[in-house]
Design a protein around this motif. Structure first.
Motif, PDB file in Angstrom:
ATOM      1  N   ALA A 154      50.352  40.002  49.144  1.00 44.07           N
ATOM      2  CA  ALA A 154      49.326  39.962  50.186  1.00 44.07           C
ATOM      3  C   ALA A 154      47.989  40.527  49.697  1.00 44.07           C
ATOM      4  N   ARG A 155      47.917  40.889  48.421  1.00 49.48           N
ATOM      5  CA  ARG A 155      46.696  41.428  47.815  1.00 49.48           C
ATOM      6  C   ARG A 155      46.209  42.677  48.553  1.00 49.48           C
ATOM      7  N   PRO A 156      47.051  43.709  48.656  1.00 46.76           N
ATOM      8  CA  PRO A 156      46.647  44.902  49.406  1.00 46.76           C
ATOM      9  C   PRO A 156      45.524  45.672  48.717  1.00 46.76           C
ATOM     10  N   LYS A 157      44.698  46.293  49.544  1.00 52.87           N
ATOM     11  CA  LYS A 157      43.783  47.323  49.059  1.00 52.87           C
ATOM     12  C   LYS A 157      44.485  48.673  49.121  1.00 52.87           C
ATOM     13  N   VAL A 158      45.295  48.827  50.169  1.00 52.83           N
ATOM     14  CA  VAL A 158      46.149  50.008  50.322  1.00 52.83           C
ATOM     15  C   VAL A 158      47.572  49.515  50.560  1.00 52.83           C
ATOM     16  N   LEU A 159      48.500  49.983  49.739  1.00 51.42           N
ATOM     17  CA  LEU A 159      49.908  49.617  49.863  1.00 51.42           C
ATOM     18  C   LEU A 159      50.672  50.811  50.408  1.00 51.42           C
ATOM     19  N   ALA A 160      51.392  50.607  51.508  1.00 53.66           N
ATOM     20  CA  ALA A 160      52.207  51.661  52.108  1.00 53.66           C
ATOM     21  C   ALA A 160      53.678  51.374  51.836  1.00 53.66           C
ATOM     22  N   LEU A 161      54.364  52.345  51.271  1.00 52.76           N
ATOM     23  CA  LEU A 161      55.774  52.208  50.933  1.00 52.76           C
ATOM     24  C   LEU A 161      56.589  53.192  51.760  1.00 52.76           C
ATOM     25  N   ASP A 162      57.565  52.674  52.499  1.00 54.31           N
ATOM     26  CA  ASP A 162      58.392  53.496  53.383  1.00 54.31           C
ATOM     27  C   ASP A 162      59.781  53.649  52.784  1.00 54.31           C
ATOM     28  N   GLU A 163      60.058  54.826  52.236  1.00 53.75           N
ATOM     29  CA  GLU A 163      61.357  55.165  51.640  1.00 53.75           C
ATOM     30  C   GLU A 163      61.811  54.138  50.608  1.00 53.75           C
ATOM     31  N   PRO A 164      61.027  53.864  49.581  1.00 53.46           N
ATOM     32  CA  PRO A 164      61.421  52.819  48.621  1.00 53.46           C
ATOM     33  C   PRO A 164      62.675  53.142  47.807  1.00 53.46           C
ATOM     34  N   SER A 165      63.013  54.432  47.632  1.00 55.87           N
ATOM     35  CA  SER A 165      64.177  54.754  46.802  1.00 55.87           C
ATOM     36  C   SER A 165      65.464  54.907  47.596  1.00 55.87           C
ATOM     37  N   LEU A 166      65.400  54.675  48.908  1.00 56.80           N
ATOM     38  CA  LEU A 166      66.560  54.907  49.766  1.00 56.80           C
ATOM     39  C   LEU A 166      67.771  54.100  49.309  1.00 56.80           C
ATOM     40  N   GLY A 167      68.863  54.783  49.023  1.00 54.01           N
ATOM     41  CA  GLY A 167      70.113  54.128  48.667  1.00 54.01           C
ATOM     42  C   GLY A 167      70.208  53.625  47.239  1.00 54.01           C
ATOM     43  N   LEU A 168      69.219  53.928  46.398  1.00 49.93           N
ATOM     44  CA  LEU A 168      69.224  53.410  45.027  1.00 49.93           C
ATOM     45  C   LEU A 168      69.870  54.403  44.061  1.00 49.93           C
ATOM     46  N   ALA A 169      70.472  53.867  42.997  1.00 48.43           N
ATOM     47  CA  ALA A 169      71.028  54.702  41.931  1.00 48.43           C
ATOM     48  C   ALA A 169      69.890  55.406  41.195  1.00 48.43           C
ATOM     49  N   PRO A 170      70.147  56.594  40.623  1.00 48.50           N
ATOM     50  CA  PRO A 170      69.086  57.367  39.959  1.00 48.50           C
ATOM     51  C   PRO A 170      68.307  56.593  38.906  1.00 48.50           C
ATOM     52  N   LEU A 171      68.981  55.802  38.078  1.00 41.00           N
ATOM     53  CA  LEU A 171      68.267  55.049  37.043  1.00 41.00           C
ATOM     54  C   LEU A 171      67.325  54.023  37.665  1.00 41.00           C
ATOM     55  N   MET A 172      67.758  53.398  38.753  1.00 42.43           N
ATOM     56  CA  MET A 172      66.907  52.424  39.429  1.00 42.43           C
ATOM     57  C   MET A 172      65.732  53.109  40.113  1.00 42.43           C
ATOM     58  N   VAL A 173      65.952  54.326  40.621  1.00 39.83           N
ATOM     59  CA  VAL A 173      64.855  55.095  41.223  1.00 39.83           C
ATOM     60  C   VAL A 173      63.781  55.373  40.177  1.00 39.83           C
ATOM     61  N   ASP A 174      64.194  55.781  38.986  1.00 42.16           N
ATOM     62  CA  ASP A 174      63.235  56.045  37.909  1.00 42.16           C
ATOM     63  C   ASP A 174      62.437  54.793  37.573  1.00 42.16           C
ATOM     64  N   ARG A 175      63.112  53.648  37.496  1.00 42.52           N
ATOM     65  CA  ARG A 175      62.429  52.395  37.166  1.00 42.52           C
ATOM     66  C   ARG A 175      61.445  52.014  38.263  1.00 42.52           C
ATOM     67  N   LEU A 176      61.848  52.216  39.508  1.00 38.71           N
ATOM     68  CA  LEU A 176      60.978  51.872  40.622  1.00 38.71           C
ATOM     69  C   LEU A 176      59.727  52.746  40.628  1.00 38.71           C
ATOM     70  N   PHE A 177      59.896  54.045  40.383  1.00 34.63           N
ATOM     71  CA  PHE A 177      58.741  54.935  40.377  1.00 34.63           C
ATOM     72  C   PHE A 177      57.808  54.627  39.209  1.00 34.63           C
ATOM     73  N   GLU A 178      58.361  54.214  38.094  1.00 35.03           N
ATOM     74  CA  GLU A 178      57.517  53.778  36.976  1.00 35.03           C
ATOM     75  C   GLU A 178      56.664  52.581  37.402  1.00 35.03           C
TER      76      GLU A 178
END
Length: 237
Positions: A154-178
């Motif tokens: 949607a070409r955001p100027k501001v992107l809001a993320l609501d609990e993006p790591s919820l339920g994810l394995a630790p390695l996937m959380v690290d990749r997502l935050f990267e």
């Protein structure tokens, strides 16, 4: 410098229940800002109010100096405030590419849909590899990548993320935050709600702590990590 997003004494709620009680905060261009707080204090309500899904009862919301709090939700998205909601909310019977295309259906985003899609595929290569597969075939972490990718379409100027790591394995959380860190390089400011307090404040430029519908603490990510109240309440230290 003009804020990318600014909330001034924002109040909202549901029916007779007031959830946000005069919230003021600002997000500067290119910043990653974390919104911290226990469940039920109004974090998701704040995002829904800025998105136009819940109407503000008082206060103002401005996006790069333009008021958006009176606009309908679809026009707020088109203006550049885009939310990736908790729980992904994908179209699981559609392909990955079709899900991404849905995100580009506003007048500002549609003309550059192909360019944006290539940016998303560079950010999340697994989505490119599986672009013709159904979204339901992705793992939980991959589905979260798709949800973020769809919001980016949607070409955001501001992107809001609501609990993006919820339920994810630790390695996937690290990749997502990267990947979230890489999104900043696309000239996108990021407002993120996240229960993984240590990880989000470690990467955030600044943060706000919401309690009982009000901002109780604010500071840089490092300052908040060193705050005794936050450490004892949210980190158990």
């Amino acid at each position: 410098m003009q804020p990318a997003l600014e909330l001034d004494e924002l109040r909202s709620g549901y029916g007779d229940v007031q959830v946000l009680d005069g919230v003021s905060l600002a997000l500067m261009p290119g910043e990653i800002v974390a919104l911290i707080g226990a469940n039920g204090v109004g974090k998701t309500t704040l995002l829904r109010t800025v998105s136009g899904l819940v109407r503000a009862t008082a206060g103002t919301v401005t996006l790069y100096g333009e008021r958006i709090d009176k606009l309908p939700a679809h026009r707020i998205t088109a203006a550049g405030f885009v939310q990736s909601p908790e729980g992904k909310q994908l179209f699981t019977g559609m392909t990955i590419e079709e899900n991404l295309m849905v995100g580009a259906h506003n007048d500002r985003a549609y003309p550059c849909m192909k360019t944006t899609m290539e940016e998303v595929y560079q950010l999340f290569p697994i989505l490119a590899e599986r672009r013709h597969k159904l979204a339901s075939t992705l793992s939980g972490g991959q589905q979260q990548m798709l949800a973020v990718g769809r919001a980016l379409m949607a070409r955001p100027k501001v992107l809001a993320l609501d609990e993006p790591s919820l339920g994810l394995a630790p390695l996937m959380v690290d990749r997502l935050f990267e990947a979230i860190g890489e999104v900043r390089k696309l000239d996108i400011s990021i407002l993120i709600i996240e229960q993984n307090v240590f990880q989000v404040l470690s990467m955030a430029d600044r943060g706000y702590v919401l309690e009982r519908g009000k901002v109780m603490l604010s500071g840089t990510g490092r300052e908040l990590l060193e705050n005794e109240h936050l450490r004892s309440t949210y980190l158990g230290i």
